[in-house]
Enzyme design. Sequence first.
Site, mmCIF file in Angstrom:
data_model
loop_
_atom_site.group_PDB
_atom_site.id
_atom_site.type_symbol
_atom_site.label_atom_id
_atom_site.label_comp_id
_atom_site.label_asym_id
_atom_site.label_seq_id
_atom_site.Cartn_x
_atom_site.Cartn_y
_atom_site.Cartn_z
ATOM 1 N N SER A 95 -12.930 14.598 5.462
ATOM 2 C CA SER A 95 -14.062 15.462 5.825
ATOM 3 C C SER A 95 -13.800 16.159 7.158
ATOM 4 O O SER A 95 -14.064 17.353 7.313
ATOM 5 C CB SER A 95 -15.361 14.656 5.944
ATOM 6 O OG SER A 95 -15.694 14.062 4.716
ATOM 7 N N GLU A 367 -21.874 19.321 0.284
ATOM 8 C CA GLU A 367 -21.135 20.500 -0.209
ATOM 9 C C GLU A 367 -21.577 20.890 -1.612
ATOM 10 O O GLU A 367 -20.747 21.200 -2.472
ATOM 11 C CB GLU A 367 -19.633 20.216 -0.194
ATOM 12 C CG GLU A 367 -19.085 19.995 1.189
ATOM 13 C CD GLU A 367 -18.939 21.280 1.968
ATOM 14 O OE1 GLU A 367 -19.036 22.374 1.366
ATOM 15 O OE2 GLU A 367 -18.754 21.204 3.176
#
Lengths: 388, 252
Positions: A95, A367
């Site tokens: 990430s 996301e």
Amino acid sequence: MRKFKGVDFYDLDPLLSDEERMVRRTVRDFVDDRLLPVIREAWEKGEFPKSLIPQIAELGLFGATLQGYGCAGMNSVAYGLCMQELERGDSGIRSFASVQSGLVMYPIHAFGSDAQKDKYLPRLQSSKIIGCFGLTEPDFGSNPGGMKTRAERKGDGWVLNGTKMWITNADLADIAVVWARADDGIQGFIVERGMKGFETQEIRGKLSLRASDTGEILLRDCEVPEANRLPGTQGLKSALACLNQARYGIAWGAVGAAMGCYEEALEYSKQRIQFTKPIAGYQLVQRKLVEMVTEITKAQLLCLQLGRLKDQGKASFVQVSMAKRNNVFHALEIARMARDILGGNGIINEYSAMRHMCNLETVYTYEGTHDIHTLIIGEHITGIPAYF
Amino acid sequence: MNLAVCFKRVPDTTAKIRIASGGKAIDPQGVEFAISPYDAIALEVALRLKEKSGAGEVVGVSMDPEGNDVAIRKALAIGVDRAVLVKGGATFDSHATAQVLAAVLKPRSFDVIFFGKQAIDDDAFQVPTMVAQLLGLPRVNVCTSVEIEGGRAKCRRQIEGGEESVELALPCVISVQKGVNGIHDNRFPTMKGIMAAKSKPVETVAAPAFEPTLELVSLELPPERPPGRIVGQGAAAVPELVRLLKEEAKVL
């Protein structure tokens, strides 16, 4: 420590170039040698292992697909393989790299002025500065178009007001790419820490992605010069283009986490003896292992073709949605099955399955949630939007 | 400073080794090859010496029976400037290999020719010494520190119960031990280095024919370990276990 050998049931390796394989090998070795030895403690403490940042920068992973500014200019498949290997280590570390590369460097490279590119990109590439991306708000997650954060003109510059939530790297960041509603539509800004009215706050108590920094960005009459507005953006579409980059990396990353879980469960099941033989010799366990390796193989094929399409400029955002949705869903299922096969040992952090499982709960949601990607693909194939 | 590093491609340490039919070679099917770890350390030593001097180049030299350049590309990716790939030599023994390397190195001028102290596949320890002999160069083996200064190499080596310091004039041949100059492994290649590797010059030459002076008769895998023996359970088994450790295993 045993070295990870990868999972290649369908003989896909010959479809990769020598460079792509060398890239994968390099990041794989890095994860074995540098990431895995520190991740357990970092995750347990709930801290991002900062010592990894300069090492990842030295490998050249940040902004690796971009041209110029010290970046490697590699193709999308090689970049995807990097994300895969990093996430075999931990979703939190992947990430970090996704945000720095896809959500900070990409928008500056795509929508920034030459002065902004010269000022920020080399330092982001070398990790001298760290970036974060502010789109999501407390009340606007799946519906970013409803954002309340305002940008108002004041003299030569802008004044930003609002709150951004669930921001990876918020507390670590030196700069934030922040999206705000102006009179003429949504605009992107590069806000530097130290600018008046910019504050970040860590979100505590996470049971997932614990080796990652997650926080809030508070903008209170935050003054940002015009020189820090991204001049090339076209409203929300540009913010979503950034997400598309990050989602692409997530689709590959999920395969890495799944491969890590599968390999761990396979090895364990061959050694753990119950009743008269290794548990791998029982039908119920074999079925789980077969489900795992089959879904990994399908996910690998989705990623590889998506990457090749992306390099030809033909990958659509709907195809990216399908890969993110499918691969993360199955990675989470695979992590749960691995945890199950590991029995009681599966809940201990000496094994990685439960850490991956907890991490993937976040990846499933961020996301673009699993359900939102369902609706993106649903709208595409029916022509009928079903969001509200 | 012009430095050569000779490195050997060996089966990766994680590879599962099978003997090919005929019993005289390893079956290369499914085996991933890597740079022999001591040679990888030699590459790192040379790269750091070049970086410190700020001039010159590091040239990699490697042999591969099929002319496969995977090991060469890896060396180029970590920073070697150019490479010579010698194609052939599948059946060469140490002497024939040294003759090939000497023939390749002779017309090129280097200040130092580096090697790892041994290749981890055949553990022969011979090639660096033979190459030095064939080229008529001074050599020192199994170095734990290497410095180049004023046209001389200052090296240290571990000897029984102490350390030895030696100096030799350039050009020379040096083989290195793990930990030399504090180096235990080569650096990770960078993404940029990997991308740049394909545009660096690689000169491919065919290995000249040399007759081996040794005949390889056969290769065999180590015998399988016999299964363990259970001598009993609980405290009652202790006297028998102690007796076996004393009389059979002779470890007590």
